[in-house]
Motif scaffolding. Structure first.
Motif, PDB file in Angstrom:
ATOM      1  N   ILE A 115       0.158  12.580  -5.069  1.00 48.43           N
ATOM      2  CA  ILE A 115      -1.082  12.698  -5.500  1.00 48.43           C
ATOM      3  C   ILE A 115      -2.004  11.205  -4.480  1.00 48.43           C
ATOM      4  N   GLN A 116      -0.711  10.308  -4.233  1.00 51.23           N
ATOM      5  CA  GLN A 116      -0.928   9.141  -3.322  1.00 51.23           C
ATOM      6  C   GLN A 116      -0.286   9.215  -2.082  1.00 51.23           C
ATOM      7  N   GLU A 117      -0.105   7.952  -1.442  1.00 54.16           N
ATOM      8  CA  GLU A 117       0.973   7.823  -0.801  1.00 54.16           C
ATOM      9  C   GLU A 117       0.595   6.685  -0.005  1.00 54.16           C
ATOM     10  N   PHE A 118       1.145   5.776   0.107  1.00 50.89           N
ATOM     11  CA  PHE A 118       0.605   4.494   1.124  1.00 50.89           C
ATOM     12  C   PHE A 118       2.055   3.990   1.194  1.00 50.89           C
ATOM     13  N   THR A 119       1.691   2.778   1.839  1.00 54.22           N
ATOM     14  CA  THR A 119       3.085   1.515   1.994  1.00 54.22           C
ATOM     15  C   THR A 119       3.015   0.510   1.840  1.00 54.22           C
ATOM     16  N   GLN A 120       4.104  -0.432   1.472  1.00 47.37           N
ATOM     17  CA  GLN A 120       3.953  -1.979   0.713  1.00 47.37           C
ATOM     18  C   GLN A 120       2.983  -2.512   0.967  1.00 47.37           C
ATOM     19  N   SER A 121       1.850  -2.324   2.413  1.00 43.71           N
ATOM     20  CA  SER A 121       1.278  -3.596   2.708  1.00 43.71           C
ATOM     21  C   SER A 121       0.328  -3.048   1.903  1.00 43.71           C
ATOM     22  N   GLU A 122       0.041  -1.601   1.825  1.00 50.50           N
ATOM     23  CA  GLU A 122      -1.293  -1.051   1.046  1.00 50.50           C
ATOM     24  C   GLU A 122      -1.623  -0.819  -0.209  1.00 50.50           C
ATOM     25  N   LEU A 123      -0.490  -2.140  -0.444  1.00 48.43           N
ATOM     26  CA  LEU A 123       0.339  -1.782  -3.222  1.00 48.43           C
ATOM     27  C   LEU A 123      -1.000  -2.701  -3.159  1.00 48.43           C
ATOM     28  N   PRO A 124      -1.237  -3.670  -2.666  1.00 47.40           N
ATOM     29  CA  PRO A 124      -2.842  -4.574  -3.514  1.00 47.40           C
ATOM     30  C   PRO A 124      -3.761  -4.046  -3.602  1.00 47.40           C
ATOM     31  N   ALA A 125      -4.149  -3.490  -2.207  1.00 44.72           N
ATOM     32  CA  ALA A 125      -5.199  -2.576  -2.544  1.00 44.72           C
ATOM     33  C   ALA A 125      -5.137  -1.683  -3.083  1.00 44.72           C
ATOM     34  N   ARG A 126      -4.335  -0.891  -3.366  1.00 47.08           N
ATOM     35  CA  ARG A 126      -4.332   0.628  -4.337  1.00 47.08           C
ATOM     36  C   ARG A 126      -4.538   0.134  -6.575  1.00 47.08           C
ATOM     37  N   MET A 127      -3.613  -1.369  -6.393  1.00 46.47           N
ATOM     38  CA  MET A 127      -3.126  -1.250  -7.236  1.00 46.47           C
ATOM     39  C   MET A 127      -4.415  -0.876  -8.832  1.00 46.47           C
ATOM     40  N   ALA A 128      -5.717  -0.668  -8.987  1.00 43.05           N
ATOM     41  CA  ALA A 128      -5.882  -0.854 -10.021  1.00 43.05           C
ATOM     42  C   ALA A 128      -6.342   0.762  -9.745  1.00 43.05           C
ATOM     43  N   ARG A 129      -6.028   1.136  -8.765  1.00 42.46           N
ATOM     44  CA  ARG A 129      -5.612   3.134  -8.651  1.00 42.46           C
ATOM     45  C   ARG A 129      -4.801   3.749  -9.538  1.00 42.46           C
ATOM     46  N   LEU A 130      -3.000   2.654  -9.099  1.00 37.75           N
ATOM     47  CA  LEU A 130      -1.917   2.743  -9.761  1.00 37.75           C
ATOM     48  C   LEU A 130      -1.974   2.517 -11.044  1.00 37.75           C
ATOM     49  N   HIS A 131      -2.674   1.462 -11.577  1.00 41.61           N
ATOM     50  CA  HIS A 131      -3.140   1.278 -12.684  1.00 41.61           C
ATOM     51  C   HIS A 131      -3.277   2.344 -13.640  1.00 41.61           C
ATOM     52  N   GLU A 132      -4.330   2.774 -13.444  1.00 42.86           N
ATOM     53  CA  GLU A 132      -5.297   4.444 -13.906  1.00 42.86           C
ATOM     54  C   GLU A 132      -4.096   5.612 -14.031  1.00 42.86           C
ATOM     55  N   TYR A 133      -3.357   5.700 -12.936  1.00 37.35           N
ATOM     56  CA  TYR A 133      -2.275   6.928 -13.091  1.00 37.35           C
ATOM     57  C   TYR A 133      -1.282   7.091 -14.049  1.00 37.35           C
ATOM     58  N   LEU A 134      -0.613   5.535 -13.515  1.00 39.27           N
ATOM     59  CA  LEU A 134       0.813   4.830 -13.742  1.00 39.27           C
ATOM     60  C   LEU A 134       1.143   4.214 -15.307  1.00 39.27           C
ATOM     61  N   GLY A 135      -0.479   3.395 -16.210  1.00 35.22           N
ATOM     62  CA  GLY A 135      -0.763   2.908 -17.087  1.00 35.22           C
ATOM     63  C   GLY A 135       0.074   2.088 -17.629  1.00 35.22           C
ATOM     64  N   VAL A 136      -0.184   0.767 -16.314  1.00 36.85           N
ATOM     65  CA  VAL A 136       1.198  -0.161 -16.029  1.00 36.85           C
ATOM     66  C   VAL A 136      -0.215  -1.662 -16.508  1.00 36.85           C
TER      67      VAL A 136
END
Length: 101
Positions: free
Chosen positions: A80-101
């Protein structure tokens, strides 16, 4: 009797003896003490520096995030998501939603 972390490291050592350059690691941090998880992270970094390709399946995002070049987030067997290490900071809010971290 070997601890869980020692068993993980022994398993990797056995694989390396075969001459393989690709490692598939599945939940290697699960159920281990933080000090052992730290040692496993050091091992992954060292192997990457030696030219090994590592595919890691890991639910422990805090463990996996600093080790990965690329991320795939799966839900119900679908990416459902694919990204690189350099994109990680911009994806963190969305990842928190998915992963509950």
């Amino acid at each position: 009797r070997l601890s869980g972390g020692e068993q993980q490291m022994l398993a990797v050592a056995r694989i390396l003896r075969t001459g393989a350059k690709l490692l598939l690691l599945d939940e290697i941090s699960e159920g281990l003490a933080p000090v052992i998880v730290h040692k496993l992270a050091e091992m992954v970094v060292a192997l990457r520096k030696q030219g090994y390709t590592i595919v890691m399946v890991e639910q422990n995002f805090r463990f996996a995030a600093p080790l990965a070049d690329r991320f795939l987030v799966m839900e119900h067997g679908q990416v459902i998501q694919e990204f690189t290490q350099s994109e990680l900071p911009a994806r963190m809010a969305r990842l928190h939603e998915y992963l509950g971290v």
